[in-house]
Design a protein around this motif. Structure first.
Motif, PDB file in Angstrom:
ATOM      1  N   PRO A  32      30.865  38.361 -27.695  1.00  0.00           N
ATOM      2  CA  PRO A  32      30.663  36.913 -27.560  1.00  0.00           C
ATOM      3  C   PRO A  32      31.832  36.089 -28.075  1.00  0.00           C
ATOM      4  CG  PRO A  32      29.193  37.839 -29.219  1.00  0.00           C
ATOM      5  CD  PRO A  32      29.796  38.993 -28.495  1.00  0.00           C
ATOM      6  N   LEU A  33      32.543  36.589 -29.079  1.00  0.00           N
ATOM      7  CA  LEU A  33      33.698  35.843 -29.572  1.00  0.00           C
ATOM      8  C   LEU A  33      34.852  35.881 -28.568  1.00  0.00           C
ATOM      9  CD1 LEU A  33      33.745  36.715 -33.379  1.00  0.00           C
ATOM     10  CD2 LEU A  33      32.680  34.784 -32.200  1.00  0.00           C
ATOM     11  N   ALA A  49      36.573  32.636 -26.841  1.00  0.00           N
ATOM     12  CA  ALA A  49      38.017  32.458 -26.710  1.00  0.00           C
ATOM     13  C   ALA A  49      38.404  32.130 -25.269  1.00  0.00           C
ATOM     14  CB  ALA A  49      38.744  33.713 -27.184  1.00  0.00           C
ATOM     15  N   VAL A  50      37.766  32.792 -24.302  1.00  0.00           N
ATOM     16  CA  VAL A  50      38.054  32.511 -22.890  1.00  0.00           C
ATOM     17  C   VAL A  50      37.632  31.086 -22.545  1.00  0.00           C
ATOM     18  CG1 VAL A  50      37.509  33.145 -20.504  1.00  0.00           C
ATOM     19  CG2 VAL A  50      37.870  34.933 -22.212  1.00  0.00           C
ATOM     20  N   TYR A  80      41.398  36.618 -32.205  1.00  0.00           N
ATOM     21  CA  TYR A  80      41.764  37.059 -33.554  1.00  0.00           C
ATOM     22  C   TYR A  80      41.312  36.033 -34.592  1.00  0.00           C
ATOM     23  CZ  TYR A  80      44.811  38.115 -37.539  1.00  0.00           C
ATOM     24  OH  TYR A  80      45.298  38.378 -38.794  1.00  0.00           O
ATOM     25  N   VAL A  81      41.587  34.756 -34.332  1.00  0.00           N
ATOM     26  CA  VAL A  81      41.213  33.706 -35.281  1.00  0.00           C
ATOM     27  C   VAL A  81      39.702  33.640 -35.439  1.00  0.00           C
ATOM     28  CG1 VAL A  81      41.250  31.217 -35.715  1.00  0.00           C
ATOM     29  CG2 VAL A  81      43.297  32.354 -34.830  1.00  0.00           C
ATOM     30  N   LEU A  82      38.972  33.681 -34.343  1.00  0.00           N
ATOM     31  CA  LEU A  82      37.508  33.600 -34.410  1.00  0.00           C
ATOM     32  C   LEU A  82      36.913  34.788 -35.161  1.00  0.00           C
ATOM     33  CD1 LEU A  82      36.879  32.439 -30.736  1.00  0.00           C
ATOM     34  CD2 LEU A  82      36.663  31.026 -32.792  1.00  0.00           C
ATOM     35  N   ARG A  83      37.422  35.983 -34.883  1.00  0.00           N
ATOM     36  CA  ARG A  83      36.931  37.164 -35.602  1.00  0.00           C
ATOM     37  C   ARG A  83      37.230  37.053 -37.092  1.00  0.00           C
ATOM     38  NH1 ARG A  83      35.374  41.791 -32.910  1.00  0.00           N
ATOM     39  NH2 ARG A  83      35.912  42.989 -34.758  1.00  0.00           N
ATOM     40  N   GLY A  84      38.417  36.548 -37.413  1.00  0.00           N
ATOM     41  CA  GLY A  84      38.784  36.391 -38.818  1.00  0.00           C
ATOM     42  C   GLY A  84      37.888  35.408 -39.534  1.00  0.00           C
ATOM     43  N   ALA A 122      25.793  30.477 -33.512  1.00  0.00           N
ATOM     44  CA  ALA A 122      24.977  30.171 -32.341  1.00  0.00           C
ATOM     45  C   ALA A 122      25.116  31.210 -31.243  1.00  0.00           C
ATOM     46  CB  ALA A 122      25.351  28.788 -31.786  1.00  0.00           C
ATOM     47  N   VAL A 123      26.286  31.838 -31.136  1.00  0.00           N
ATOM     48  CA  VAL A 123      26.487  32.797 -30.048  1.00  0.00           C
ATOM     49  C   VAL A 123      25.854  34.142 -30.377  1.00  0.00           C
ATOM     50  CG1 VAL A 123      28.622  31.662 -29.397  1.00  0.00           C
ATOM     51  CG2 VAL A 123      28.730  33.681 -30.867  1.00  0.00           C
ATOM     52  N   TYR A 124      25.327  34.303 -31.586  1.00  0.00           N
ATOM     53  CA  TYR A 124      24.642  35.531 -31.969  1.00  0.00           C
ATOM     54  C   TYR A 124      23.152  35.322 -32.145  1.00  0.00           C
ATOM     55  CZ  TYR A 124      29.252  37.433 -32.898  1.00  0.00           C
ATOM     56  OH  TYR A 124      30.544  37.868 -32.775  1.00  0.00           O
ATOM     57  N   ASP A 125      22.646  34.117 -31.914  1.00  0.00           N
ATOM     58  CA  ASP A 125      21.230  33.829 -32.107  1.00  0.00           C
ATOM     59  C   ASP A 125      20.394  34.460 -30.998  1.00  0.00           C
ATOM     60  OD1 ASP A 125      21.569  30.459 -33.472  1.00  0.00           O
ATOM     61  OD2 ASP A 125      21.600  32.434 -34.416  1.00  0.00           O
TER      62      ASP A 125
END
Length: 502
Positions: free
Chosen positions: A306-307, A311-312, A451-455, A469-472
């Protein structure tokens, strides 16, 4: 005539003979390996303090650059490896000196003079400059004299300290270095980020990994001395030394090493743009939550991280459902009219665009049938196809092979794709001209945002709260499990073991 008729040997005689042969073999074995200085092994003992190149930190990105190198060496030599975690470089070198470690992964460190003959250096597979950094609330280095007048925080790395002292020799003054025992880069960056100090000296190779999460900290000046990253091993163990020398002879400058470097670091900018990062965080915080459930559903249905999907979306439309490109693509996922029609979605509807775009990206991924592609590379190829079309991707792969590559490496495609904008190259391509440089920029930007979002998630930064929210919901359970399963530290997945240094 007298004939000697052989008699069956007695069981006791056979036992005596077997024992004698065994003792003889052990004696020959011991004499041979004593001469070579060899100690029979099944495990390679590796000493290194905690470091991003080992751990895949801060974004929990893969197993880690150094772990993959260790895996490659151990596969070649029928070994596993054990990480001996040390608090400082001095402890790592002491373990090599006492024979308690076989290898020190010296990421910018150098052995003490007493170990100069015993510690054999491998080739420098990366080099970085020491950089003086500052908080943008204060001035950077304006004059050389400030290097001596202002205190400079330095981590416990002899190479960094020596580089600063060498600069002082040129200035005829002594830089005011504040060296903390065990002062790692994270507390050092926290100190600067809190505006509690003006300057710090860090290794650029580590700073580039952390700068996206400290966007108020900037590079003020780079020192000219380069710091090498290399392995050192125990030169008194000759068979070990020979095997490591052979491994690095194969790896040094090889495409495999270049591909590995590109995978972990090839997308990082030399200097992060603080305005771009601020815009990313603001957009994620304000616009993403309203589409979080749809992103979670699309990620679960398509099997996409989802991350990565976030990013896309950011790259394509900045989460603007009314975004329109000059080429005619539009909507959240910037679909063409033809692609939207084939997918059966309304590209102007943000939720249909997200679901359809994710499904299309998955289709492109699954259509890549080259068994030489690992899954990470397959996603990069799919992203390039999403941007320029699968036909142009195939042309870039074919061109990479014509240029002597495998066609299964994103690093190769980064060189081949832009060439397809030049007649010299696209005249022989099946699908002709394409804006290959845009494909590269598109994929590299998504890699960086991902990379930034995962970090942000891995570091549990407050800015990452909107990403929850993208994991709810149940649709995101598989995606959450994938993220949680990505190791931030060595595991025993492929044989290595982890131990604390003595």
């Amino acid at each position: 005539m007298h004939v000697n008729i052989p008699t069956r040997p007695r069981a006791g005689d056979l036992v005596i003979l077997a024992v004698a042969l065994l003792l003889l073999v052990e004696l020959v074995y011991a004499m041979h390996w004593r001469e070579a200085g060899y100690r029979a092994r099944t495990v390679l003992r590796v000493a290194v303090p905690g470091h991003e190149w080992i751990q895949g930190a801060p974004a929990r990105q893969g197993r880690g650059f150094e772990q993959e190198l260790l895996d490659a060496y151990c596969r070649d030599n029928g070994l596993t490896w054990k990480l001996l975690e040390t608090g400082t470089w001095d402890q790592a070198w002491a373990m090599l000196e006492r024979g308690k470690a076989d290898v020190v992964i010296a990421l910018g460190s150098v052995p003490p003079a007493a170990l100069a003959k015993r510690a054999v250096p491998g080739p420098a597979y990366a080099r970085f400059n020491p950089v003086i950094i500052h908080n943008d609330r204060r001035f950077g280095v304006r004059t050389d004299c400030e290097l001596c007048d202002q205190p400079i925080l330095v981590s416990t790395n002899a190479a960094l300290h020596d580089a600063l002292q060498g600069r002082g020799d040129e200035l005829d003054c002594t830089p005011s270095a504040v060296v903390g025992d065990g002062l790692d880069i994270v507390p050092l960056l926290d100190t600067l980020d809190g505006n509690q100090a003006r300057f710090a000296l860090v290794d650029e190779g580590r700073f580039r990994l952390w700068q996206p999460f400290y966007h108020r900290i900037r590079t003020s000046r780079a020192l000219p001395e380069s710091i090498p990253y290399r392995w050192y091993w125990d030169g008194t163990d000759q068979p070990l030394a020979r095997s490591l020398e052979a491994f690095w002879t194969r790896m040094d400058g090889s495409p495999a090493l270049a591909d590995l470097y590109d995978r972990y670091f090839g997308f990082l900018p030399e200097e992060s743009d603080p305005f771009e990062l601020a815009h990313l965080l603001r957009t994620v915080g304000t616009r993403l939550p309203r589409y979080g459930a749809t992103i979670a559903r699309a990620a679960a249905q398509s099997g996409i991280d989802p991350l990565l999907l976030v990013a896309v979306l950011y790259q394509e439309s900045r989460f603007d459902p009314g975004a329109v490109s000059k080429t005619g693509v539009r909507g959240m996922m910037q679909l063409t009219a033809d692609t939207a029609r084939r997918l059966g979605v309304d590209r102007n509807d943000p939720r249909q665009s997200i679901l359809g775009g994710a499904r299309y990206l998955r289709m492109l991924h699954d259509a890549l049938d080259d068994p030489a592609l690992d899954d990470d590379t397959r996603w990069l190829f799919a992203l390039a196809a999403y941007n320029q079309g699968p036909g142009h991707l195939n042309d870039a792969v074919a061109l990479a092979r014509r240029l002597g590559g495998t066609g299964a490496s994103w690093r190769e495609l980064k060189d081949a794709f832009p060439k397809l904008a030049w007649e010299r190259w696209y005249k022989d391509a099946k699908h002709g001209y394409t804006r290959g440089f845009e494909a590269v920029a598109f994929v590299e930007s998504i890699r960086y945002y991902h990379y930034v979002l995962r970090g942000l998630v891995a570091l549990e930064r407050p800015e990452a709260q909107a990403l929850a929210a993208v994991y709810d919901g149940p649709e995101g359970e598989a995606a959450r499990a994938r993220l949680a399963a990505t190791p931030a530290a060595p595991t025993d997945a492929s044989g290595p073991d982890v131990a604390a240094a003595e």
